[in-house]
Write a protein that holds these residues in place. Structure first.
Motif, PDB file in Angstrom:
ATOM      1  N   MET A   1      15.356  10.703  -0.691  1.00  0.00           N
ATOM      2  CA  MET A   1      14.881  10.636   0.690  1.00  0.00           C
ATOM      3  C   MET A   1      13.659   9.728   0.799  1.00  0.00           C
ATOM      4  SD  MET A   1      16.614  12.651   2.967  1.00  0.00           S
ATOM      5  CE  MET A   1      15.510  13.469   4.112  1.00  0.00           C
ATOM      6  N   VAL A   2      12.715   9.867  -0.120  1.00  0.00           N
ATOM      7  CA  VAL A   2      11.525   9.018  -0.105  1.00  0.00           C
ATOM      8  C   VAL A   2      11.906   7.563  -0.334  1.00  0.00           C
ATOM      9  CG1 VAL A   2       9.388   8.478  -1.334  1.00  0.00           C
ATOM     10  CG2 VAL A   2       9.946  10.853  -0.783  1.00  0.00           C
ATOM     11  N   TYR A   3      12.807   7.324  -1.280  1.00  0.00           N
ATOM     12  CA  TYR A   3      13.254   5.958  -1.543  1.00  0.00           C
ATOM     13  C   TYR A   3      13.884   5.325  -0.301  1.00  0.00           C
ATOM     14  CZ  TYR A   3      16.687   2.414  -2.801  1.00  0.00           C
ATOM     15  OH  TYR A   3      17.455   1.286  -2.826  1.00  0.00           O
ATOM     16  N   ALA A   4      14.700   6.111   0.416  1.00  0.00           N
ATOM     17  CA  ALA A   4      15.432   5.567   1.561  1.00  0.00           C
ATOM     18  C   ALA A   4      14.520   5.276   2.744  1.00  0.00           C
ATOM     19  CB  ALA A   4      16.543   6.538   1.974  1.00  0.00           C
ATOM     20  N   TYR A   5      13.491   6.111   2.946  1.00  0.00           N
ATOM     21  CA  TYR A   5      12.689   6.006   4.168  1.00  0.00           C
ATOM     22  C   TYR A   5      11.302   5.401   3.946  1.00  0.00           C
ATOM     23  CZ  TYR A   5      16.194   8.813   6.526  1.00  0.00           C
ATOM     24  OH  TYR A   5      17.362   9.264   7.072  1.00  0.00           O
ATOM     25  N   LEU A   6      10.962   5.050   2.724  1.00  0.00           N
ATOM     26  CA  LEU A   6       9.645   4.467   2.463  1.00  0.00           C
ATOM     27  C   LEU A   6       9.399   3.170   3.234  1.00  0.00           C
ATOM     28  CD1 LEU A   6       6.991   4.704   0.909  1.00  0.00           C
ATOM     29  CD2 LEU A   6       8.084   3.515  -1.012  1.00  0.00           C
ATOM     30  N   PRO A   7      10.370   2.254   3.345  1.00  0.00           N
ATOM     31  CA  PRO A   7      10.108   1.039   4.132  1.00  0.00           C
ATOM     32  C   PRO A   7       9.776   1.319   5.592  1.00  0.00           C
ATOM     33  CG  PRO A   7      12.028   0.726   2.739  1.00  0.00           C
ATOM     34  CD  PRO A   7      11.660   2.171   2.650  1.00  0.00           C
ATOM     35  N   PHE A   8      10.320   2.395   6.168  1.00  0.00           N
ATOM     36  CA  PHE A   8      10.024   2.726   7.558  1.00  0.00           C
ATOM     37  C   PHE A   8       8.571   3.166   7.741  1.00  0.00           C
ATOM     38  CE2 PHE A   8      14.585   3.393   7.126  1.00  0.00           C
ATOM     39  CZ  PHE A   8      15.070   2.661   8.190  1.00  0.00           C
ATOM     40  N   MET A   9       7.931   3.583   6.671  1.00  0.00           N
ATOM     41  CA  MET A   9       6.511   3.923   6.719  1.00  0.00           C
ATOM     42  C   MET A   9       5.642   2.700   6.451  1.00  0.00           C
ATOM     43  SD  MET A   9       4.189   6.279   7.140  1.00  0.00           S
ATOM     44  CE  MET A   9       5.006   7.861   6.942  1.00  0.00           C
ATOM     45  N   ILE A  10       6.072   1.859   5.541  1.00  0.00           N
ATOM     46  CA  ILE A  10       5.253   0.717   5.139  1.00  0.00           C
ATOM     47  C   ILE A  10       5.116  -0.302   6.269  1.00  0.00           C
ATOM     48  CG2 ILE A  10       5.135  -1.256   3.568  1.00  0.00           C
ATOM     49  CD1 ILE A  10       6.389   0.474   1.432  1.00  0.00           C
ATOM     50  N   LEU A  11       6.200  -0.613   6.944  1.00  0.00           N
ATOM     51  CA  LEU A  11       6.174  -1.689   7.935  1.00  0.00           C
ATOM     52  C   LEU A  11       5.256  -1.391   9.124  1.00  0.00           C
ATOM     53  CD1 LEU A  11       9.918  -2.779   7.851  1.00  0.00           C
ATOM     54  CD2 LEU A  11       7.959  -3.857   6.738  1.00  0.00           C
ATOM     55  N   PRO A  12       5.298  -0.195   9.745  1.00  0.00           N
ATOM     56  CA  PRO A  12       4.327   0.071  10.832  1.00  0.00           C
ATOM     57  C   PRO A  12       2.882   0.093  10.338  1.00  0.00           C
ATOM     58  CG  PRO A  12       6.156   1.615  10.934  1.00  0.00           C
ATOM     59  CD  PRO A  12       6.270   0.901   9.634  1.00  0.00           C
ATOM     60  N   LEU A  13       2.662   0.607   9.135  1.00  0.00           N
ATOM     61  CA  LEU A  13       1.305   0.611   8.590  1.00  0.00           C
ATOM     62  C   LEU A  13       0.809  -0.802   8.352  1.00  0.00           C
ATOM     63  CD1 LEU A  13       1.520   3.561   6.035  1.00  0.00           C
ATOM     64  CD2 LEU A  13       0.111   3.475   8.086  1.00  0.00           C
ATOM     65  N   TYR A  14       1.678  -1.645   7.807  1.00  0.00           N
ATOM     66  CA  TYR A  14       1.285  -3.044   7.580  1.00  0.00           C
ATOM     67  C   TYR A  14       0.951  -3.736   8.894  1.00  0.00           C
ATOM     68  CZ  TYR A  14       1.909  -8.043   7.064  1.00  0.00           C
ATOM     69  OH  TYR A  14       1.734  -9.406   7.137  1.00  0.00           O
ATOM     70  N   THR A  15       1.768  -3.507   9.927  1.00  0.00           N
ATOM     71  CA  THR A  15       1.530  -4.131  11.227  1.00  0.00           C
ATOM     72  C   THR A  15       0.164  -3.763  11.774  1.00  0.00           C
ATOM     73  OG1 THR A  15       3.901  -4.056  11.678  1.00  0.00           O
ATOM     74  CG2 THR A  15       2.448  -4.378  13.560  1.00  0.00           C
ATOM     75  N   GLN A  16      -0.259  -2.541  11.530  1.00  0.00           N
ATOM     76  CA  GLN A  16      -1.564  -2.107  12.022  1.00  0.00           C
ATOM     77  C   GLN A  16      -2.699  -2.591  11.120  1.00  0.00           C
ATOM     78  OE1 GLN A  16      -1.461  -0.535  14.894  1.00  0.00           O
ATOM     79  NE2 GLN A  16      -3.676  -0.384  15.139  1.00  0.00           N
ATOM     80  N   LEU A  17      -2.501  -2.540   9.800  1.00  0.00           N
ATOM     81  CA  LEU A  17      -3.579  -2.893   8.866  1.00  0.00           C
ATOM     82  C   LEU A  17      -3.840  -4.392   8.826  1.00  0.00           C
ATOM     83  CD1 LEU A  17      -2.675  -0.491   5.920  1.00  0.00           C
ATOM     84  CD2 LEU A  17      -4.707  -0.370   7.372  1.00  0.00           C
ATOM     85  N   VAL A  18      -2.800  -5.198   9.061  1.00  0.00           N
ATOM     86  CA  VAL A  18      -2.998  -6.644   8.985  1.00  0.00           C
ATOM     87  C   VAL A  18      -3.898  -7.129  10.122  1.00  0.00           C
ATOM     88  CG1 VAL A  18      -1.039  -7.381  10.396  1.00  0.00           C
ATOM     89  CG2 VAL A  18      -1.745  -8.772   8.435  1.00  0.00           C
ATOM     90  N   LYS A  19      -4.011  -6.369  11.205  1.00  0.00           N
ATOM     91  CA  LYS A  19      -4.877  -6.745  12.328  1.00  0.00           C
ATOM     92  C   LYS A  19      -6.317  -6.288  12.134  1.00  0.00           C
ATOM     93  CE  LYS A  19      -2.275  -4.609  15.291  1.00  0.00           C
ATOM     94  NZ  LYS A  19      -1.728  -4.064  16.562  1.00  0.00           N
ATOM     95  N   LEU A  20      -6.581  -5.560  11.061  1.00  0.00           N
ATOM     96  CA  LEU A  20      -7.926  -5.050  10.822  1.00  0.00           C
ATOM     97  C   LEU A  20      -8.892  -6.191  10.524  1.00  0.00           C
ATOM     98  CD1 LEU A  20      -9.710  -2.513  10.444  1.00  0.00           C
ATOM     99  CD2 LEU A  20      -9.077  -2.544   8.040  1.00  0.00           C
ATOM    100  N   ASP A  21      -9.988  -6.219  11.228  1.00  0.00           N
ATOM    101  CA  ASP A  21     -10.999  -7.264  11.041  1.00  0.00           C
ATOM    102  C   ASP A  21     -11.798  -6.963   9.777  1.00  0.00           C
ATOM    103  OD1 ASP A  21     -12.859  -9.256  11.225  1.00  0.00           O
ATOM    104  OD2 ASP A  21     -13.449  -8.827  13.292  1.00  0.00           O
ATOM    105  N   GLY A  22     -11.707  -7.861   8.796  1.00  0.00           N
ATOM    106  CA  GLY A  22     -12.412  -7.662   7.539  1.00  0.00           C
ATOM    107  C   GLY A  22     -13.921  -7.684   7.673  1.00  0.00           C
TER     108      GLY A  22
END
Length: 325
Positions: free
Chosen positions: A198-219
């Motif tokens: 289950m974790v293997y199958a659904y891990l990308p669905f967690m990574i992509l929204p997190l990446y979309t939010q974190l990439v906008k973070l001002d360093g």
């Protein structure tokens, strides 16, 4: 307002209404109408007919009236012995888990989905953060690696795990070949294999929204926190984590909601003791041919899922309202 501006205003409204109306039309056709049909069937009774349920409305031509026949027996069967089963489930010292199979499968489905969501969050957050902070030249390649599993059939990927975790699978054969273990490990057809796949199958669905939010973070925010004496942990807890909570919630919803109703993974790798609601629905619909009972089970499951979805939308609306002030 000039005539030209007036024309632009009235010409823009239909286009805006069309854009807003498309998602609602999609929701109406693919969710609301099917749900109303299932909800109607849930109040019928099982019959040996085509379709295999009794009609809710019958016309009495002699009396000139319409008869309505609603049956609540399906919901009564689902909630039978509800409190006694719930008490046994919540009591760690109680023997057995109760005899309400529907409540047990609801509980197991929600527990498995929550476990999958939490593990995906713990694993996905560092991965998403690392990708968002990677050099732009390799960032797209890392994202491609996350999405590569989607290029292969979901069913084939689950079957691959069966070959890895089986009693005579690749992992057990490898460990026994090099003398690490003397007998095969029990890795398959249990709670471990269920949660792992289950974790293997659904891990990308967690990574992509997190990446979309974190990439906008001002360093520069992290640099300012460091200049003010904040350590890495404090800077993460006070800046990075709060600014990424939208991605956390979105990723959690994308994992939790489909994981609750998962059928393929519990069926192939979960085992008989890990009976989830998707399997119960399959058995009621196709093995027992009891459409009314299956519809009642589905209606209750949808009602349980609507609660977190409604809370998520309420949180989003509140964030938008506060951000616009």
């Amino acid at each position: 307002m000039t005539l030209t501006q007036l024309k632009r205003t009235f010409s823009a409204k239909p286009r805006k209404g069309l854009v807003v109306g498309i998602p609602y039309a999609w929701l109406l056709v693919l969710f609301l109408i099917p749900f109303v049909i299932v909800f109607k069937i849930s109040f019928a009774e099982q019959e040996l007919a085509i379709p295999p349920y009794s009609p809710l409305f019958t016309a009495d031509t002699d009396m000139g009236r319409l008869n309505i026949a609603l049956s609540y027996q399906n919901y009564a069967d689902i909630f039978q012995n509800f409190w006694s089963t719930l008490g046994q489930m919540l009591n760690p010292f109680a023997e057995g888990r109760g005899n309400n199979i529907y409540l047990l499968t609801y509980w197991l489905s929600i527990k498995t989905a929550l476990t999958t969501t939490v593990i995906c969050l713990l694993l996905g957050y560092p991965i998403a953060y690392a990708i968002s902070r990677a050099h732009p030249s390799i960032r797209n390649g890392l994202l491609l690696a996350i999405m590569l599993p989607f290029w292969t059939s979901f069913l084939l990927r689950v079957y691959a795990w069966m070959g890895l975790l089986g009693h005579n699978g690749i992992i057990n054969n490898f460990l026994m070949k090099y003398g690490i273990i003397n007998q095969p490990l029990d890795l398959f057809y249990n709670a471990f294999s269920l949660n792992l796949v289950m974790v293997y199958a659904y891990l990308p669905f967690m990574i992509l929204p997190l990446y979309t939010q974190l990439v906008k973070l001002d360093g520069r925010l992290l640099e300012a926190a460091s200049d003010l004496g904040a350590g890495p942990i404090k800077a993460f807890l006070t800046i990075t984590l709060p600014l990424s909570k939208t991605g956390i919630i979105a990723g959690s919803m994308l994992v939790f909601v489909p994981a609750v109703g998962e059928f393929v993974i519990p069926e192939l790798v979960g085992g008989p003791e890990n009976l989830m609601i998707g399997k119960v629905l399959w058995q009621a619909f196709f093995d027992q041919n009891n459409w009314p009972l299956a519809s009642a089970v589905a209606v209750i499951m949808v009602a349980l899922l609507v609660i977190p979805i409604a809370l998520f939308h309420r949180y989003e609306n509140r964030e938008i309202t506060e951000g616009s002030r």
